[in-house]
Design an enzyme around this catalytic site. Structure first.
Site, PDB file in Angstrom:
ATOM      1  N   ASP A 412     -21.079 -30.304  24.378  1.00  0.00           N
ATOM      2  CA  ASP A 412     -19.919 -31.186  24.324  1.00  0.00           C
ATOM      3  C   ASP A 412     -20.041 -32.318  25.334  1.00  0.00           C
ATOM      4  O   ASP A 412     -20.571 -32.152  26.431  1.00  0.00           O
ATOM      5  CB  ASP A 412     -18.664 -30.360  24.619  1.00  0.00           C
ATOM      6  CG  ASP A 412     -17.391 -31.164  24.513  1.00  0.00           C
ATOM      7  OD1 ASP A 412     -17.093 -31.642  23.404  1.00  0.00           O
ATOM      8  OD2 ASP A 412     -16.699 -31.319  25.534  1.00  0.00           O
ATOM      9  N   GLU A 465     -23.277 -33.822  21.273  1.00  0.00           N
ATOM     10  CA  GLU A 465     -22.180 -34.736  20.951  1.00  0.00           C
ATOM     11  C   GLU A 465     -22.340 -35.927  21.893  1.00  0.00           C
ATOM     12  O   GLU A 465     -21.883 -35.896  23.033  1.00  0.00           O
ATOM     13  CB  GLU A 465     -20.819 -34.079  21.146  1.00  0.00           C
ATOM     14  CG  GLU A 465     -19.683 -35.011  20.719  1.00  0.00           C
ATOM     15  CD  GLU A 465     -18.367 -34.746  21.432  1.00  0.00           C
ATOM     16  OE1 GLU A 465     -17.334 -35.212  20.926  1.00  0.00           O
ATOM     17  OE2 GLU A 465     -18.370 -34.110  22.496  1.00  0.00           O
TER      18      GLU A 465
END
Length: 731
Positions: A412, A465
């Site tokens: 993330d 990401e």
């Protein structure tokens, strides 16, 4: 019942006695337990609240230990030889009963010195096995070994159910220079709650959850739990052997993204057990190849969806026990599904029981808020320049991949890690050693992470990401890249959703939003993500982004999905998108499953199943996702009609996707095709089986020797509005 023992002066000076009873003594092993006193052995026990303490030899000889002060006991034990922890046991009378136990301070160091040195040098290989709480048998005595890295702490004790949460009773030994505090507690076993009481370098005493706990209480409780270390009975050998082939860039990968807490409410049933019974079969029936879970690591605030975790080694207790999560993964593998976890090494919350100032100093985080505090989330940023912190994070990643057989990690917020000035105005960030904005330490960490995963977890993947144009995210580390297997294509997602939100009458002016993605489609190995981030914070649902009345919205969403599934790149769809969830995602409520009572929503769900089937079974749609030779524009510039047509090819097959992004039918629409002969319709998003009106082209079309779009052959058909067609050449 024993009577209270008479007090004695004892052999400890008053200052030492006071420090022990006040919970301030930093080296308990120097005074507690057995110690040689001339020709005799003296045993000292700190047991605040105890009425009496006896030392009991193996032959049954009992020697009362006499209180120097209330709670601090000492005596010479005749016949006791020092250096043998099992040479005596303690019989302690408490107000509520008698306790028989070995003396924790009779044991020598329990952590392997070579492994400690390895960890102190920044190695992660032994970290998860050294730190935290682990079942152990020392000199024939069963118990739990506790260890905490807190190099700047003045004193650390383990507290829990087993000692009444009294920080005086079980102070730990410091293993210098590793900065690790350790203690073996006999008779403490699985299920015991515990924390570490830390007297920090700043003079404050705080209670901290175990950073390496493998089990934790459900919020709002914050204690760690000694785990049950019995190995899980895995049945996924076949899956593990073949998963590398299923996750390569030439394989079909279609990911169903799920928030475990809100997918389905099964009337209070344990979450992982309920999901294991329902979710794998559901995802398999729709043709998905993977399930990606929003973070399952222990986190204090449910509203963070798991993206502010504090327990990087423990599954969130709200969903069940660790073994329940392992069972869920095993069931997914049984169904032929890979499991990807969202994993958050970018930041952590500053909750008092967590990592923040763990030993009274900024240990895991940076001291300067210009480096150490994230302006977007008001969280703390890991200090990637500290080798022990990098080792902690890598050990966490490897733990999930190996211990739980997870098949991949979606890392993330990578962009926030790569740039020192991320979301920071001028003057609020610190340049790197070269004066630049790149976070060199984070870059090194990501490369080290991906290299470790590649070596330690063959076949597992990592997905970034990363929302900027950072070069080489999926390039090998040896070539200067970051080493990820895949990267989310955030640019494609933003451009195409922006296009779809527009009134169709204006789309002709924004045709490039659909086509621009092919300019950089092969710069990285991409996943096309329609993730949870696109259906929260006022953005509405995917269906709600489509303009017009309900029928038009559904038609456009079907069209958009078909465009996405034909486009180069692996696929990701957040739960609810497969049947056209109408409302924005709410993490406190389950999906709107009742919509499936509506044939139109069932039709959309059926389309997703068919798209996944076609995507998986037609090699031209996936095997050259990372190869420019697998794609060719046919009609890329028909902005006036808002029509796109392109070919997906492999060595032997060709499929053409034709998409009309307006409601206006295009009768007699001609477009070139690479091959002469018959072309069969494999997908028609306007078909009645998907909730459309029908009336599309015939199932089979024959090309004509009429040149078009650079091809000597062409097809002509009546192209309905808001429709995508897949046409495959018949050999």
């Amino acid at each position: 019942m024993m009577r209270d023992s008479p007090s004695i002066q004892g052999t400890l000076d008053a200052a030492t006695q006071h420090a022990l009873l006040a919970g301030r003594h930093a080296d308990p092993f120097s005074v507690l337990g057995p110690h040689q006193a001339g020709a005799h052995t003296v045993v000292r026990v700190l047991a605040p609240g105890a009425r009496t303490v006896m030392a009991v030899l193996p032959g049954g000889q009992r020697t009362p230990l006499l209180p120097m002060q209330p709670g601090l006991f000492e005596n010479t034990v005749p016949g006791l030889q020092p250096g043998a922890p099992a040479a005596y046991r303690l019989c302690i009378e408490w107000e509520g009963g008698i306790q028989h136990t070995a003396d924790p301070y009779a044991f020598g160091p329990v952590l392997d010195a070579a492994q400690l040195d390895h960890c102190a040098a920044g190695g992660w290989r032994y970290l998860a096995g050294l730190l935290g709480a682990h079942a152990a048998s020392v000199d024939g005595c069963a118990g739990t070994r506790f260890a905490l890295w807190a190099p700047n702490a003045r004193r650390v004790a383990v507290v829990g159910d087993f000692n009444g949460w009294d920080g005086r009773r079980h102070a730990m030994r410091l293993r210098y220079p590793a900065g690790v505090w350790e203690l073996f507690l006999p008779d403490v076993g699985p299920g015991a709650r515990y924390k570490f009481q830390v007297l920090g370098a700043d003079g404050h005493t705080v209670l901290k959850a175990d950073p390496l706990a493998r089990q934790a209480e459900a919020p709002p409780a914050t204690a760690s739990i000694v785990p049950d270390e019995r190995p899980f009975a895995w049945t996924d050998e076949a899956w593990m052997e073949q998963r590398a082939a299923r996750q390569r860039c030439d394989a079909p990968i279609s990911i169903y993204e799920v928030h475990a807490g809100s997918w389905f409410d099964d009337a209070g049933a344990p979450r992982w057990q309920s999901l294991a019974a329902r979710l794998p079969e559901y995802a398999r029936s729709l043709g998905f190849t993977h399930i990606e879970l929003l973070p399952v690591m222990a986190h204090p605030f449910g509203g963070s969806w798991g993206y502010q975790p504090l327990g990087l080694f423990a599954p969130a207790a709200a969903h069940g026990a660790p073994a329940d999560f392992a069972h869920f993964v095993d069931r997914c593998h049984e169904a032929g599904l890979g499991v990807i976890l969202d994993w958050v090494p970018a930041h952590f919350p500053d909750d008092a029981h967590g990592l923040a100032r763990l030993d009274g100093t900024p240990l895991y985080e940076h001291a300067d808020p210009r480096e150490g505090r994230h302006p977007d989330w008001n969280t703390l940023i890991y200090n990637y320049g500290r080798r022990e912190v990098r080792a902690f994070l890598i050990a966490s990643a490897i733990h999930w991949l190996r211990h739980y057989h997870v098949d991949g990690l979606r890392v993330d917020a990578v962009a926030s890690m790569l740039y020192r000035d991320y979301s920071r105005p001028a003057g609020q960030w610190i340049p790197n050693r070269h004066g630049g904005r790149e976070n060199l330490e984070a870059i090194d960490f990501l490369r080290e992470l991906n290299a470790a995963v590649g070596v330690q977890c063959p076949g597992a993947i990592t997905v970034a990401e990363e929302s900027t144009a950072w070069p080489g995210v999926t390039a090998p580390v040896a070539n200067g890249g970051l080493g990820f297997d895949y990267k989310w294509n955030m640019g494609w997602m933003h451009d195409t959703l922006r296009y779809m939100r527009r009134d169709p009458i204006h789309r002709r002016h924004h045709h490039h939003d659909l086509s621009f993605g092919m300019v950089y489609a092969y710069a990285e190995r991409f996943v096309l993500p329609l993730s949870h981030d696109e259906v929260v914070h006022g953005k509405g649902s995917l269906l709600g982004k489509m303009p017009g009345e309900r029928a038009a919205q559904l038609a456009q969403l079907r069209l958009y999905y078909a465009f996405m599934w034909a486009h180069p790149g692996k696929k990701l769809l957040f739960m609810g998108g497969e049947f056209g969830q109408q409302g924005e995602w709410n993490h406190d409520a389950m999906l709107q499953w009742s919509l499936l009572d509506d044939p139109a929503h069932r039709g959309l769900q059926r389309l997703i199943a068919d798209l996944n089937h076609v995507y998986a079974t037609l090699p031209e749609l996936h095997c050259r996702d990372a190869d420019p030779s697998g794609f060719a524009w046919i009609v890329g510039d028909d902005a006036d009609n808002s029509v796109l047509a392109f070919a997906r090819v492999d060595a032997s097959h060709c499929l053409v996707a034709v998409c009309n992004f307006t409601p206006v039918p295009r009768p007699g629409y001609r477009f070139g095709v690479p091959h002469a002969g018959d072309w069969r319709v494999r997908v028609d998003t306007g078909a009645t089986r998907y909730g459309g009106a029908g009336g599309g082209p015939p199932i089979c079309l024959r090309s004509e020797p009429i040149p078009a779009h650079g091809h000597p052959q062409s097809l002509v058909l009546d192209l309905p509005g808001f429709t995508a067609l897949y046409l495959r050449h018949s050999e």
